[in-house]
Scaffold this active site. Structure first.
Site, PDB file in Angstrom:
ATOM      1  N   HIS A 151       1.102 -53.777   4.215  1.00 47.87           N
ATOM      2  CA  HIS A 151       0.809 -54.199   5.574  1.00 47.87           C
ATOM      3  C   HIS A 151       1.615 -53.358   6.560  1.00 47.87           C
ATOM      4  O   HIS A 151       2.476 -52.576   6.166  1.00 47.87           O
ATOM      5  CB  HIS A 151       1.133 -55.683   5.775  1.00 47.87           C
ATOM      6  CG  HIS A 151       0.129 -56.604   5.172  1.00 47.87           C
ATOM      7  ND1 HIS A 151       0.187 -57.014   3.859  1.00 47.87           N
ATOM      8  CD2 HIS A 151      -0.969 -57.203   5.697  1.00 47.87           C
ATOM      9  CE1 HIS A 151      -0.827 -57.826   3.596  1.00 47.87           C
ATOM     10  NE2 HIS A 151      -1.539 -57.958   4.697  1.00 47.87           N
ATOM     11  N   LYS A 155       4.895 -56.886  10.001  1.00 46.30           N
ATOM     12  CA  LYS A 155       4.688 -58.098   9.217  1.00 46.30           C
ATOM     13  C   LYS A 155       5.995 -58.478   8.536  1.00 46.30           C
ATOM     14  O   LYS A 155       6.582 -57.678   7.808  1.00 46.30           O
ATOM     15  CB  LYS A 155       3.582 -57.904   8.178  1.00 46.30           C
ATOM     16  CG  LYS A 155       3.229 -59.185   7.420  1.00 46.30           C
ATOM     17  CD  LYS A 155       2.002 -59.000   6.562  1.00 46.30           C
ATOM     18  CE  LYS A 155       1.635 -60.277   5.828  1.00 46.30           C
ATOM     19  NZ  LYS A 155       1.324 -61.405   6.734  1.00 46.30           N
TER      20      LYS A 155
END
Length: 240
Positions: A151, A155
């Site tokens: 990600h 995140k």
């Protein structure tokens, strides 16, 4: 001549966030959906924006009648919208992650009176991946199972909620998953589930290239949740 079907009335909770904004934009493009309340954390700078009434979280109880609520907020906000749906007997679609065991129990209890779809990922492709992982784990007993997720750098949680859900599916099939996480650049979301045996390997992969897939999936689920009996539903239960 058939009468025109009224649009489905949506309450969007967490409307000021990235997912909330995507839901507002995509719903506005459709004639079969009408956002009757957009609820954000703070007081709105403008009460009505593009024909949509906006409310602060503190004003949630004053929201007009709706057919289904979609929640992409923070854990602290989930309790309030869940309670509202229970009081009004309306279904809830929620993609709020990071919730604790008490909130999971509350969702399960609410499913006794309303239809609830809570998921860590509303991509329809990931819903299919969950099922494939469970089937592969059951068909390949004794194989190593590794889940790798990537990600963007902003995140915070790792492994991702989607990775953990994939792990639960693998466990249901009898596997014991291991996890690895990568945070780099602006990666929207990539998940790879690898089953490794002697001399061979099976890989199941999903790559998200546009965040709109999550909002479209939530709208898809909201439409199919209305009219369902009380219960806890997975995204893959609502694919048809």
């Amino acid at each position: 001549m058939n009468a025109k079907t009224s649009p489905l009335r949506l309450l969007i909770h967490g409307a000021s966030g990235r997912m909330g904004q995507a839901l507002l934009r995509l719903a506005a493009e459709r004639d079969d959906l009408q956002v009757v309340a957009a609820v954000g954390k703070d007081a709105p700078g403008q009460r009505v924006v593009d024909g949509v009434p906006h409310f602060s979280a503190a004003e949630l109880d004053a929201a007009p009648e709706f057919d289904v609520a979609i929640d992409f907020s923070l854990p602290a906000g989930l309790d309030h919208v869940l309670a509202l749906c229970v009081r009004r007997g309306r279904p809830l679609v929620s993609g709020t992650t990071g919730i604790d065991a008490t909130q999971r129990s509350a969702l399960e209890a609410a499913a006794g009176t309303i239809a609830v779809a809570w998921a860590t990922n509303f991509s329809l492709g990931v819903a299919v991946l969950n099922e494939l992982v469970e089937r592969a784990a059951a068909a390949l007993p004794g194989w190593d199972c590794d889940i790798v997720e990537s990600h963007h750098v902003h995140k915070l949680d790792a492994p991702s909620g989607t990775a953990l859900t994939l792990g639960e599916c693998a466990e249901q099939g009898g596997a014991t998953p291991r996890y690895a996480s990568l945070r780099a650049g602006d990666i929207i979301g990539e998940h790879s589930v690898q089953f490794t045996g002697l001399g061979e390997r099976v890989e199941l992969v999903h790559r998200a290239t546009n965040r709109d897939i999550f909002a479209r999936g939530a709208l898809h689920c909201a439409q199919r949740l209305v009219g369902r009996p009380p219960g806890a539903y997975r995204v893959r239960d609502l694919l048809d």
